[in-house]
Design an enzyme around this catalytic site. Structure first.
Site, PDB file in Angstrom:
ATOM      1  N   PHE A 153      31.297   9.878 -37.974  1.00 12.01           N
ATOM      2  CA  PHE A 153      30.130  10.748 -38.141  1.00 12.01           C
ATOM      3  C   PHE A 153      28.829  10.064 -37.727  1.00 12.01           C
ATOM      4  O   PHE A 153      27.768  10.353 -38.262  1.00 12.01           O
ATOM      5  CB  PHE A 153      30.035  11.253 -39.586  1.00 12.01           C
ATOM      6  CG  PHE A 153      31.325  11.786 -40.136  1.00 12.01           C
ATOM      7  CD1 PHE A 153      31.989  12.811 -39.494  1.00 12.01           C
ATOM      8  CD2 PHE A 153      31.889  11.249 -41.287  1.00 12.01           C
ATOM      9  CE1 PHE A 153      33.190  13.296 -39.991  1.00 12.01           C
ATOM     10  CE2 PHE A 153      33.088  11.735 -41.791  1.00 12.01           C
ATOM     11  CZ  PHE A 153      33.745  12.766 -41.138  1.00 12.01           C
ATOM     12  N   GLY A 165      31.372  18.768 -31.702  1.00  8.95           N
ATOM     13  CA  GLY A 165      31.511  17.939 -32.897  1.00  8.95           C
ATOM     14  C   GLY A 165      30.363  18.057 -33.871  1.00  8.95           C
ATOM     15  O   GLY A 165      30.540  17.838 -35.070  1.00  8.95           O
ATOM     16  N   GLU A 166      29.171  18.419 -33.382  1.00 13.45           N
ATOM     17  CA  GLU A 166      28.000  18.387 -34.255  1.00 13.45           C
ATOM     18  C   GLU A 166      27.347  19.740 -34.490  1.00 13.45           C
ATOM     19  O   GLU A 166      26.713  19.952 -35.521  1.00 13.45           O
ATOM     20  CB  GLU A 166      26.978  17.395 -33.681  1.00 13.45           C
ATOM     21  CG  GLU A 166      27.452  15.971 -33.868  1.00 13.45           C
ATOM     22  CD  GLU A 166      26.738  14.952 -33.008  1.00 13.45           C
ATOM     23  OE1 GLU A 166      25.924  14.191 -33.548  1.00 13.45           O
ATOM     24  OE2 GLU A 166      27.004  14.912 -31.796  1.00 13.45           O
ATOM     25  N   PRO A 207      41.656  25.511 -28.676  1.00 15.32           N
ATOM     26  CA  PRO A 207      41.160  26.295 -29.818  1.00 15.32           C
ATOM     27  C   PRO A 207      41.485  25.683 -31.177  1.00 15.32           C
ATOM     28  O   PRO A 207      40.670  25.747 -32.095  1.00 15.32           O
ATOM     29  CB  PRO A 207      41.861  27.650 -29.636  1.00 15.32           C
ATOM     30  CG  PRO A 207      42.202  27.717 -28.186  1.00 15.32           C
ATOM     31  CD  PRO A 207      42.488  26.307 -27.767  1.00 15.32           C
ATOM     32  N   THR A 260      38.836  13.451 -33.841  1.00 17.69           N
ATOM     33  CA  THR A 260      38.465  14.717 -33.213  1.00 17.69           C
ATOM     34  C   THR A 260      39.590  15.329 -32.402  1.00 17.69           C
ATOM     35  O   THR A 260      39.520  16.499 -32.031  1.00 17.69           O
ATOM     36  CB  THR A 260      37.265  14.505 -32.290  1.00 17.69           C
ATOM     37  OG1 THR A 260      37.603  13.514 -31.315  1.00 17.69           O
ATOM     38  CG2 THR A 260      36.049  14.037 -33.068  1.00 17.69           C
TER      39      THR A 260
END
Length: 703
Positions: free
Chosen positions: A236, A660-661, A588, A464
């Site tokens: 993170f 990711g963010e 997806p 991820t």
């Protein structure tokens, strides 16, 4: 048939389920590894005057003690937080002031806990940020090279002339990354005829970055340093750059002449590996009576350390969202007696868009206007900051789609109007945005004589699913079956690549993988199946330099429904919906997982996460997972993420934007706005704790 767009299961999924996936603390040299435990300063500012080394060396199993009196001298480096044990100076509580190496982790920790360190402590220190701190200054630039300030038009005059003005301060507290896997490093020196070489197993988002930093710090060629990050249990942002644990492991290994492992205890991840700075944001909006914005001002305040200047780009996102003739964004920072803040998922955008989107909700309430319609009314035709059209922008479609899916039309627009038993029910909305970034990368593709392919890039999969999606990109570019490609990453000996950060990993690494594989595919079409391995290395540096200069951003709309207990003020997020426009979704299954994770981050940011600076002793007073709360299963009920496929040929060969963010952006604002709609109580300072609501809810609602 293309493998992109298919929800392939994670390549390493079975290994993780079975427990055979090896993380940093599991990886080791063949033999001889010993353990190192650090000692954190118990004062906030001062000096170490003496360390009782002899006392520690008498402890069972202790092999050595590191402190500033015997630590190897390190050269200057941009990140001064890595210069551990270089002097007697203490800059913040928890700073590494010594370390003990022993033959077991338990003995190392016991000896470190018993080590006596003597200090001269300064009586006064300053570790608490305020919005009007006397030492605030304007930095030269903010994180990622963005400009400190921006001004268009005459914002103050426009505010004075506006028919409707919303002008408030909003704040977010310090927040801590807290990945599931703590920071860990194992270092092993080897002496060969060619000199010294160093292997480091590190829990990092950036193997190549750690390689370069350690080479600089220890005076050896980067090619003599190998950094391995086979599996990383989350980061993170907190593992986005080299952290002191890696430097400590290398130092300790040099001292005792054996491989050394460092695994930080959870409390240390609150101390010196980074955190999100607390922020204050003054957002001032001016509009006409119909809701058309004339001016947007966003002035921000945050902290950095006195060791390293790190300034989060809190107002950067505001520059690109709403159209107005006038605007101002500023960043001011105070250097305090604290450890250095760093990246945390969606740095800048997460706290900054929280403030902006809460202010927009306040403006909608002042106007008596639907907050979705207000946002659509102020949708710009091009980037407000530059006047340049976006490569793609689907904000209105995200809002409309989300409103339909969420049932927005069914809500009573009046705050504090809907009750279910002893609960007040409310819903909120907020926009999300995050830049679609791509960094130069290299990759290697190799065709084997048996018809299989090996593709390599020094990327890091931090949970991820990078292994999986890069395999898909490779198979698609090679026009072969998914199962015929083996993907290699997590090792600095592989082709150099940027770290996993800024939601740019897939775009950056994937671009290089695609380029290498397309080149290899072309060559194979010319010669057929090779008798020996055929290899291609690609570099995307020139490709990126040749790209058109235009704003590339991902956007989204966040929706939340909350229930607030009228007696206690407890908030439950009953359901969330995120609708995202992120280019082409390559997998997806993985995309949904990432977006849901970001939205869950928003629940923590909105309702519970809060680092408490200890003004008496320094550091943070709640540096543990009992007192620093993150969402658990019971907090995450009905959360769903969907997306709008965009056809954007200005991004990368895959047409993808980072995911990711962006799931973390706007989610806290949607929840806080829903709390206001439920209770008619506006909380501008996160988190929205029960004590901030219970005494302010209209007492007639409790009858």
């Amino acid at each position: 048939m293309s493998t992109l767009g298919v929800g392939h299961a994670r390549v390493e999924g079975q290994d993780k389920v079975h427990g055979s996936a090896r993380y940093t603390a599991d990886l080791r040299p063949a033999s001889g590894v010993v353990h190192c435990a650090h000692v954190g300063a118990t004062i906030n500012v001062g000096r170490v005057t003496h360390v009782d080394v002899d006392q520690a060396l008498r402890q069972p199993g202790v092999l050595g003690v590191l402190w500033h009196g015997n630590a190897v001298e390190l050269p200057d480096i941009d990140d001064s937080e890595l210069l551990i044990l270089q002097s007697a100076d203490v800059h913040y509580r928890g700073q590494i002031v010594a370390a003990v190496i022993a033959d077991s982790a338990e003995r190392a920790r016991a000896a470190a806990d018993a080590l006596t360190v003597h200090y001269e402590s300064e009586a006064k220190f300053d570790n608490v940020l305020t919005s009007d701190h006397p030492d605030l200054y304007a930095p030269e630039e903010v994180n990622a090279g963005f400009p400190t300030d921006s001004i268009r038009g005459e914002p103050e005059d426009a505010l004075a002339a506006a028919e409707i003005v919303v002008d408030h301060w909003y704040s977010t507290p310090a927040m801590h990354n807290n990945p599931m896997e703590p920071h860990a490093s194992t270092a092993a020196w080897e002496h060969t005829d060619g000199g010294e070489s160093l292997t480091v197993w590190d829990s990092t988002q950036a193997p190549a970055g750690v390689q370069d930093d350690l080479a600089t710090l220890f005076g050896i060629d980067a090619q003599q340093v190998r950094v391995i990050a086979e599996h990383v249990g989350g980061g993170f942002g907190g593992k986005g750059s080299t952290r002191p644990n890696a430097v400590l492991a290398v130092m300790a290994a040099k001292l005792v002449g054996r491989p050394v492992r460092v695994v930080l205890p959870r409390s240390a991840t609150f101390a010196f590996v980074g955190y999100r700075t607390p922020t204050y944001s003054r957002v001032a909006l001016g509009a006409d009576a119909w809701g058309k914005l004339s001016v947007v001002c966003h002035d921000t305040v945050q902290q950095t350390s006195k060791i390293v200047e790190f300034v989060e780009q809190t107002a950067e996102g505001t520059r690109h969202i709403y159209g107005s003739d006038h605007s101002r964004t500023t960043h001011r920072v105070a250097a305090l007696d604290v450890s250095t803040p760093r990246w945390m998922r969606a740095p800048g955008e997460a706290p900054g868009i929280y403030a902006l989107e809460t202010a927009i909700d306040e403006l909608a309430h002042e106007l008596g206007m639907d907050p979705i319609e207000l946002r659509i009314l102020n949708e710009p035709a091009s980037d407000p900051a530059t006047g340049t059209p976006f490569s793609s922008r689907s904000v209105v479609e995200a809002l409309r789609t989300g409103a339909d899916q969420f049932g927005w039309a069914d809500r009573n627009p009046r705050p504090a109007a809907t009750m279910r038993g002893r609960k007040l029910i409310g819903s909120g909305v907020a926009l999300a945005s995050y830049p679609a970034m791509t960094a130069p990368s290299t990759a290697r593709a190799c065709a084997n004589s048996d018809g299989t392919f090996d593709v390599s890039v020094a990327a890091s999969d931090i949970g991820t699913g990078a292994r999986t999606v890069l395999t898909q990109i490779a198979a698609d570019a090679l026009e072969v079956a998914f199962d015929s490609v083996r993907l290699h990453l997590g090792d600095s000996k592989l082709p150099k690549a940027p770290g996993a950060g800024g939601s740019s990993g897939t775009s950056s690494w994937g671009f290089a993988v695609h380029k290498a594989c397309r080149d290899l595919h072309y060559q194979l079409n010319q010669i057929g199946t090779p008798e020996t391995a055929l290899e291609v290395v690609a570099d995307t540096t020139e490709d990126l330099h040749a790209r058109a200069q235009m704003p590339r951003e991902a956007f989204g709309a966040q929706f939340a429904q909350v229930a607030v207990d009228v007696d206690t003020g407890e908030v439950t997020v009953e359901r969330m919906l995120g609708v995202f426009a992120v280019g082409k979704v390559l997998n997806p299954r993985l995309a949904r997982s990432q977006l849901l994770g970001g939205m869950t981050f928003g629940i923590g940011m909105a309702l519970m996460e809060e680092g408490h600076p200890d003004a008496r002793y320094g550091g943070f007073g709640n540096e543990n997972m009992a007192d620093y709360h993150v969402p658990a299963h019971a907090d995450v009920l009905d959360v769903e993420a969907i997306w709008i496929d965009e056809d954007d040929d200005q991004l990368n060969p895959m047409g993808s934007k980072g995911i990711g963010e962006i799931g973390n952006v706007g989610s806290a604002a949607a929840i806080a706005n829903a709390v206001f709609h439920a209770t008619a109580v506006r909380v501008r300072d996160l988190p929205v704790r029960p004590d901030k609501l219970a005494g302010r809810i209209d007492p007639t609602l409790k009858n």
